[in-house]
Write a protein that holds these residues in place. Structure first.
Motif, PDB file in Angstrom:
ATOM      1  N   TRP A  63      33.917  -1.209  23.278  1.00  0.00           N
ATOM      2  CA  TRP A  63      32.491  -1.510  23.434  1.00  0.00           C
ATOM      3  C   TRP A  63      31.650  -0.241  23.454  1.00  0.00           C
ATOM      4  O   TRP A  63      30.559  -0.206  22.876  1.00  0.00           O
ATOM      5  CB  TRP A  63      32.248  -2.325  24.705  1.00  0.00           C
ATOM      6  CG  TRP A  63      32.373  -3.799  24.478  1.00  0.00           C
ATOM      7  CD1 TRP A  63      33.372  -4.605  24.913  1.00  0.00           C
ATOM      8  CD2 TRP A  63      31.471  -4.636  23.764  1.00  0.00           C
ATOM      9  NE1 TRP A  63      33.145  -5.886  24.513  1.00  0.00           N
ATOM     10  CE2 TRP A  63      31.977  -5.937  23.813  1.00  0.00           C
ATOM     11  CE3 TRP A  63      30.284  -4.409  23.093  1.00  0.00           C
ATOM     12  CZ2 TRP A  63      31.339  -7.016  23.206  1.00  0.00           C
ATOM     13  CZ3 TRP A  63      29.646  -5.484  22.485  1.00  0.00           C
ATOM     14  CH2 TRP A  63      30.169  -6.759  22.546  1.00  0.00           C
TER      15      TRP A  63
ATOM     16  N   ILE B 261      31.391   0.914  19.884  1.00  0.00           N
ATOM     17  CA  ILE B 261      30.483   0.046  19.126  1.00  0.00           C
ATOM     18  C   ILE B 261      29.038   0.342  19.484  1.00  0.00           C
ATOM     19  O   ILE B 261      28.167   0.442  18.606  1.00  0.00           O
ATOM     20  CB  ILE B 261      30.831  -1.439  19.379  1.00  0.00           C
ATOM     21  CG1 ILE B 261      32.156  -1.791  18.718  1.00  0.00           C
ATOM     22  CG2 ILE B 261      29.727  -2.359  18.872  1.00  0.00           C
ATOM     23  CD1 ILE B 261      32.694  -3.157  19.080  1.00  0.00           C
ATOM     24  N   LEU B 262      28.753   0.503  20.771  1.00  0.00           N
ATOM     25  CA  LEU B 262      27.385   0.784  21.194  1.00  0.00           C
ATOM     26  C   LEU B 262      26.908   2.144  20.686  1.00  0.00           C
ATOM     27  O   LEU B 262      25.772   2.282  20.234  1.00  0.00           O
ATOM     28  CB  LEU B 262      27.267   0.714  22.717  1.00  0.00           C
ATOM     29  CG  LEU B 262      27.374  -0.675  23.335  1.00  0.00           C
ATOM     30  CD1 LEU B 262      27.297  -0.593  24.849  1.00  0.00           C
ATOM     31  CD2 LEU B 262      26.298  -1.591  22.812  1.00  0.00           C
ATOM     32  N   GLN B 263      27.772   3.151  20.726  1.00  0.00           N
ATOM     33  CA  GLN B 263      27.377   4.472  20.240  1.00  0.00           C
ATOM     34  C   GLN B 263      27.147   4.455  18.732  1.00  0.00           C
ATOM     35  O   GLN B 263      26.199   5.079  18.243  1.00  0.00           O
ATOM     36  CB  GLN B 263      28.429   5.521  20.609  1.00  0.00           C
ATOM     37  CG  GLN B 263      28.553   5.763  22.089  1.00  0.00           C
ATOM     38  CD  GLN B 263      27.250   6.195  22.728  1.00  0.00           C
ATOM     39  OE1 GLN B 263      26.541   7.041  22.217  1.00  0.00           O
ATOM     40  NE2 GLN B 263      26.934   5.590  23.868  1.00  0.00           N
TER      41      GLN B 263
ATOM     42  N   LEU C 149      26.217   1.820  17.015  1.00  0.00           N
ATOM     43  CA  LEU C 149      24.964   1.074  16.848  1.00  0.00           C
ATOM     44  C   LEU C 149      23.756   1.958  17.135  1.00  0.00           C
ATOM     45  O   LEU C 149      22.753   1.913  16.405  1.00  0.00           O
ATOM     46  CB  LEU C 149      24.973  -0.150  17.761  1.00  0.00           C
ATOM     47  CG  LEU C 149      23.769  -1.078  17.691  1.00  0.00           C
ATOM     48  CD1 LEU C 149      23.696  -1.756  16.335  1.00  0.00           C
ATOM     49  CD2 LEU C 149      23.846  -2.098  18.805  1.00  0.00           C
TER      50      LEU C 149
ATOM     51  N   ILE D 189      23.300   4.400  14.172  1.00  0.00           N
ATOM     52  CA  ILE D 189      22.780   3.711  12.987  1.00  0.00           C
ATOM     53  C   ILE D 189      21.300   3.384  13.158  1.00  0.00           C
ATOM     54  O   ILE D 189      20.495   3.610  12.244  1.00  0.00           O
ATOM     55  CB  ILE D 189      23.608   2.439  12.706  1.00  0.00           C
ATOM     56  CG1 ILE D 189      24.995   2.825  12.207  1.00  0.00           C
ATOM     57  CG2 ILE D 189      22.908   1.535  11.696  1.00  0.00           C
ATOM     58  CD1 ILE D 189      25.959   1.665  12.093  1.00  0.00           C
ATOM     59  N   ILE D 190      20.920   2.876  14.319  1.00  0.00           N
ATOM     60  CA  ILE D 190      19.510   2.548  14.554  1.00  0.00           C
ATOM     61  C   ILE D 190      18.659   3.810  14.583  1.00  0.00           C
ATOM     62  O   ILE D 190      17.535   3.822  14.071  1.00  0.00           O
ATOM     63  CB  ILE D 190      19.360   1.719  15.850  1.00  0.00           C
ATOM     64  CG1 ILE D 190      19.976   0.332  15.652  1.00  0.00           C
ATOM     65  CG2 ILE D 190      17.903   1.591  16.255  1.00  0.00           C
ATOM     66  CD1 ILE D 190      20.019  -0.503  16.896  1.00  0.00           C
TER      67      ILE D 190
ATOM     68  N   ILE E 217      19.056   0.254  23.809  1.00  0.00           N
ATOM     69  CA  ILE E 217      20.316  -0.463  23.569  1.00  0.00           C
ATOM     70  C   ILE E 217      21.097  -0.639  24.872  1.00  0.00           C
ATOM     71  O   ILE E 217      21.603  -1.724  25.159  1.00  0.00           O
ATOM     72  CB  ILE E 217      21.164   0.262  22.512  1.00  0.00           C
ATOM     73  CG1 ILE E 217      20.441   0.289  21.165  1.00  0.00           C
ATOM     74  CG2 ILE E 217      22.541  -0.363  22.366  1.00  0.00           C
ATOM     75  CD1 ILE E 217      20.223  -1.061  20.556  1.00  0.00           C
TER      76      ILE E 217
ATOM     77  N   THR F   3      26.941   3.902  28.573  1.00  0.00           N
ATOM     78  CA  THR F   3      25.918   4.270  27.587  1.00  0.00           C
ATOM     79  C   THR F   3      24.683   4.829  28.276  1.00  0.00           C
ATOM     80  O   THR F   3      24.113   5.837  27.828  1.00  0.00           O
ATOM     81  CB  THR F   3      25.553   3.049  26.730  1.00  0.00           C
ATOM     82  OG1 THR F   3      26.721   2.583  26.068  1.00  0.00           O
ATOM     83  CG2 THR F   3      24.489   3.390  25.704  1.00  0.00           C
TER      84      THR F   3
END
Length: 111
Positions: free
Chosen positions: A8, A11-13, A15, A18-19, A39, A98
């Motif tokens: 997770w 995935i969050l990093q 994301l 990318i954003i 996020i 995060t």
């Protein structure tokens, strides 16, 4: 569970990066901090919402709506807490990590 937390967090990093690249067209520390805050906060709120739902807080309201708007029999009805995924703690820990990374980047930015 540790694998899920690392998954997770990854995935969050990903994301966040990318954003950041999509919105700011470049990867800078301040833009990373801005996106990581949003996020991390969103996923923290999602995990806390799952915690409240899993704690059977909304079961009575959900049962009442099922009773009024549905033609189900009592044996077919299930409470809302049974419909929510069981494991939300990995998402909670990943969102806290995060936010901690974001705070470390903020300290690095201000110094």
């Amino acid at each position: 569970m540790l694998k899920k937390v690392f998954l997770w967090v990854g995935i969050l990093q990903l994301l966040i990066i990318i954003i950041t690249l999509f919105m700011y067209k470049k990867l800078e520390l301040l833009s990373y901090i801005n996106v990581a805050f949003v996020i991390g906060s969103i996923f923290l709120l999602i995990s806390l919402t799952l915690f409240v739902i899993k704690g059977r807080f909304f079961d009575i309201v959900f049962f009442s709506f099922q009773n009024i708007f549905s033609r189900m029999e009592d044996k077919d009805r299930s409470p809302l807490s049974k419909l929510v995924p069981q494991n939300y703690s990995a998402l909670f820990i990943a969102s806290i990590v995060t936010i901690i990374i974001m705070l470390a980047a903020l300290l690095l930015q201000t110094s």
